[in-house]
Write a protein that holds these residues in place. Structure first.
Motif, PDB file in Angstrom:
ATOM      1  N   LEU A  61       0.847  -1.187   0.000  1.00 29.99           N
ATOM      2  CA  LEU A  61       0.000   0.000   0.000  1.00 29.99           C
ATOM      3  C   LEU A  61       0.892   1.250   0.000  1.00 29.99           C
ATOM      4  N   HIS A  62       0.904   1.985  -1.086  1.00 30.48           N
ATOM      5  CA  HIS A  62       1.840   3.088  -1.288  1.00 30.48           C
ATOM      6  C   HIS A  62       1.194   4.451  -1.061  1.00 30.48           C
ATOM      7  N   TYR A  63       2.030   5.392  -0.637  1.00 29.04           N
ATOM      8  CA  TYR A  63       1.633   6.798  -0.531  1.00 29.04           C
ATOM      9  C   TYR A  63       2.896   7.636  -0.392  1.00 29.04           C
ATOM     10  N   GLN A  64       2.737   8.933  -0.575  1.00 26.50           N
ATOM     11  CA  GLN A  64       3.849   9.873  -0.385  1.00 26.50           C
ATOM     12  C   GLN A  64       3.457  10.831   0.725  1.00 26.50           C
ATOM     13  N   ILE A  65       4.288  10.926   1.743  1.00 28.61           N
ATOM     14  CA  ILE A  65       3.964  11.755   2.899  1.00 28.61           C
ATOM     15  C   ILE A  65       4.308  13.227   2.670  1.00 28.61           C
ATOM     16  N   GLY A  66       5.443  13.535   2.076  1.00 29.94           N
ATOM     17  CA  GLY A  66       5.857  14.934   1.898  1.00 29.94           C
ATOM     18  C   GLY A  66       5.207  15.599   0.716  1.00 29.94           C
ATOM     19  N   GLU A 105     -12.845  -4.697 -18.983  1.00 30.18           N
ATOM     20  CA  GLU A 105     -14.234  -4.941 -19.361  1.00 30.18           C
ATOM     21  C   GLU A 105     -15.196  -3.925 -18.744  1.00 30.18           C
ATOM     22  N   ASN A 106     -15.069  -3.663 -17.423  1.00 32.30           N
ATOM     23  CA  ASN A 106     -16.038  -2.747 -16.794  1.00 32.30           C
ATOM     24  C   ASN A 106     -15.664  -1.267 -16.958  1.00 32.30           C
ATOM     25  N   LYS A 107     -14.428  -0.988 -17.350  1.00 31.35           N
ATOM     26  CA  LYS A 107     -13.950   0.363 -17.661  1.00 31.35           C
ATOM     27  C   LYS A 107     -14.106   1.352 -16.507  1.00 31.35           C
ATOM     28  N   ARG A 108     -14.298   0.839 -15.302  1.00 33.91           N
ATOM     29  CA  ARG A 108     -14.401   1.709 -14.126  1.00 33.91           C
ATOM     30  C   ARG A 108     -13.053   2.335 -13.800  1.00 33.91           C
ATOM     31  N   GLN A 109     -13.112   3.485 -13.144  1.00 31.56           N
ATOM     32  CA  GLN A 109     -11.930   4.143 -12.621  1.00 31.56           C
ATOM     33  C   GLN A 109     -12.177   4.401 -11.137  1.00 31.56           C
ATOM     34  N   LEU A 110     -11.101   4.612 -10.389  1.00 28.87           N
ATOM     35  CA  LEU A 110     -11.238   4.939  -8.977  1.00 28.87           C
ATOM     36  C   LEU A 110     -10.432   6.193  -8.695  1.00 28.87           C
ATOM     37  N   TRP A 111     -11.068   7.159  -8.031  1.00 32.24           N
ATOM     38  CA  TRP A 111     -10.394   8.369  -7.577  1.00 32.24           C
ATOM     39  C   TRP A 111      -9.954   8.130  -6.144  1.00 32.24           C
ATOM     40  N   VAL A 112      -8.630   8.155  -5.931  1.00 36.98           N
ATOM     41  CA  VAL A 112      -8.020   7.969  -4.617  1.00 36.98           C
ATOM     42  C   VAL A 112      -7.362   9.299  -4.260  1.00 36.98           C
ATOM     43  N   PRO A 113      -7.977  10.095  -3.378  1.00 34.28           N
ATOM     44  CA  PRO A 113      -7.431  11.419  -3.094  1.00 34.28           C
ATOM     45  C   PRO A 113      -6.179  11.376  -2.225  1.00 34.28           C
ATOM     46  N   GLU A 114      -5.538  12.528  -2.112  1.00 38.32           N
ATOM     47  CA  GLU A 114      -4.398  12.677  -1.224  1.00 38.32           C
ATOM     48  C   GLU A 114      -4.828  12.269   0.189  1.00 38.32           C
ATOM     49  N   GLY A 115      -3.903  11.686   0.953  1.00 33.45           N
ATOM     50  CA  GLY A 115      -4.223  11.254   2.310  1.00 33.45           C
ATOM     51  C   GLY A 115      -4.636   9.796   2.403  1.00 33.45           C
ATOM     52  N   PHE A 116      -4.491   9.075   1.295  1.00 31.92           N
ATOM     53  CA  PHE A 116      -4.856   7.666   1.257  1.00 31.92           C
ATOM     54  C   PHE A 116      -3.664   6.837   0.806  1.00 31.92           C
ATOM     55  N   ALA A 117      -3.544   5.625   1.359  1.00 34.84           N
ATOM     56  CA  ALA A 117      -2.594   4.636   0.843  1.00 34.84           C
ATOM     57  C   ALA A 117      -3.346   3.850  -0.229  1.00 34.84           C
ATOM     58  N   HIS A 118      -2.603   3.380  -1.228  1.00 32.17           N
ATOM     59  CA  HIS A 118      -3.230   2.737  -2.380  1.00 32.17           C
ATOM     60  C   HIS A 118      -2.469   1.479  -2.763  1.00 32.17           C
ATOM     61  N   GLY A 119      -3.216   0.463  -3.194  1.00 34.08           N
ATOM     62  CA  GLY A 119      -2.594  -0.755  -3.681  1.00 34.08           C
ATOM     63  C   GLY A 119      -3.556  -1.530  -4.560  1.00 34.08           C
ATOM     64  N   PHE A 120      -3.022  -2.525  -5.254  1.00 32.06           N
ATOM     65  CA  PHE A 120      -3.880  -3.374  -6.066  1.00 32.06           C
ATOM     66  C   PHE A 120      -3.283  -4.773  -6.198  1.00 32.06           C
ATOM     67  N   LEU A 121      -4.180  -5.745  -6.418  1.00 35.40           N
ATOM     68  CA  LEU A 121      -3.838  -7.146  -6.639  1.00 35.40           C
ATOM     69  C   LEU A 121      -4.323  -7.533  -8.025  1.00 35.40           C
ATOM     70  N   VAL A 122      -3.451  -8.137  -8.835  1.00 37.68           N
ATOM     71  CA  VAL A 122      -3.823  -8.549 -10.187  1.00 37.68           C
ATOM     72  C   VAL A 122      -4.606  -9.861 -10.115  1.00 37.68           C
ATOM     73  N   CYS A 144       5.279   2.967   2.597  1.00 43.55           N
ATOM     74  CA  CYS A 144       4.543   1.740   2.282  1.00 43.55           C
ATOM     75  C   CYS A 144       4.019   1.128   3.579  1.00 43.55           C
ATOM     76  N   ILE A 145       2.722   0.900   3.608  1.00 38.70           N
ATOM     77  CA  ILE A 145       2.090   0.182   4.715  1.00 38.70           C
ATOM     78  C   ILE A 145       1.945  -1.273   4.277  1.00 38.70           C
ATOM     79  N   LEU A 146       2.218  -2.177   5.188  1.00 36.92           N
ATOM     80  CA  LEU A 146       2.164  -3.608   4.884  1.00 36.92           C
ATOM     81  C   LEU A 146       0.763  -4.016   4.438  1.00 36.92           C
ATOM     82  N   TRP A 147       0.696  -4.658   3.291  1.00 36.21           N
ATOM     83  CA  TRP A 147      -0.571  -5.059   2.681  1.00 36.21           C
ATOM     84  C   TRP A 147      -1.404  -5.961   3.592  1.00 36.21           C
TER      85      TRP A 147
END
Length: 181
Positions: A61-66, A105-122, A144-147
């Motif tokens: 789970l990634h993010y940038q603090i500064g 297929e579903n063509k969805r997008q996700l908006w993840v604003p500043e202040g959030f950690a983000h990750g994905f699994l294939v 990085c926060i441990l998944w």
């Protein structure tokens, strides 16, 4: 464009209007004016990124603090389980997460604003993942926060152990992470 809030109100699912026929399809993948109207604030994207990963790869789970980054993410080939975690101490949703399946297929997008950690699994045999960011990548600011953090209890739907980078395998716990106020 249809915008749906998730259980964390600042995180949105964006569903484009797709025009298709027997020749294929067309859709507007991004419209700055419509996006800002949906989010309710000015957003300036400065960098686009593209990654390809094989089945079972977990990034995050990634993010940038500064130099925090908001991210608008989508998949153009394959499918992923995408996760956003609220790491703003002052938020009523602190430590909560949302997950959404994003696919070509579903063509969805996700908006993840500043202040959030983000990750994905294939989930598919491979996936190509595109995302726009509101600030540039800055290695000294990256965290990085441990998944698999026990405090978060994210349901990744992993049948097997995911494939991780060294950085992702050694992420820190939420309780020890440098977070946003």
């Amino acid at each position: 464009m249809n915008v749906q809030p998730t259980k964390i109100p600042e995180v949105f699912i964006v569903e484009p209007q797709v025009f298709g026929d027997d020749r294929g399809f067309f859709y507007e993948s991004f419209n700055h004016k419509k996006f800002e109207s949906s989010v309710g604030r000015p957003v300036n994207f400065v960098q686009d990124n593209h990654s390809r990963s094989v089945k079972g790869v977990l990034r995050g789970l990634h993010y940038q603090i500064g130099k925090p980054q908001g991210k608008l993410v989508r998949v153009v080939s394959g499918s992923v389980l995408d996760v956003a975690v609220d790491i703003r101490r002052s938020s009523p949703f602190f430590g909560q997460w949302v997950s959404v399946e994003l696919s070509a297929e579903n063509k969805r997008q996700l908006w993840v604003p500043e202040g959030f950690a983000h990750g994905f699994l294939v989930l598919s045999e491979a996936a190509e993942f595109l995302y726009k960011t509101t600030d540039y990548y800055d290695q000294p600011s990256e965290r990085c926060i441990l998944w698999s953090d026990a405090d978060l209890m994210i349901d990744w739907n992993c049948v097997e152990s995911p494939i991780l980078s060294a950085k992702d395998a050694s992420g820190t716990s939420l309780s020890n992470a440098e977070l946003f106020e």
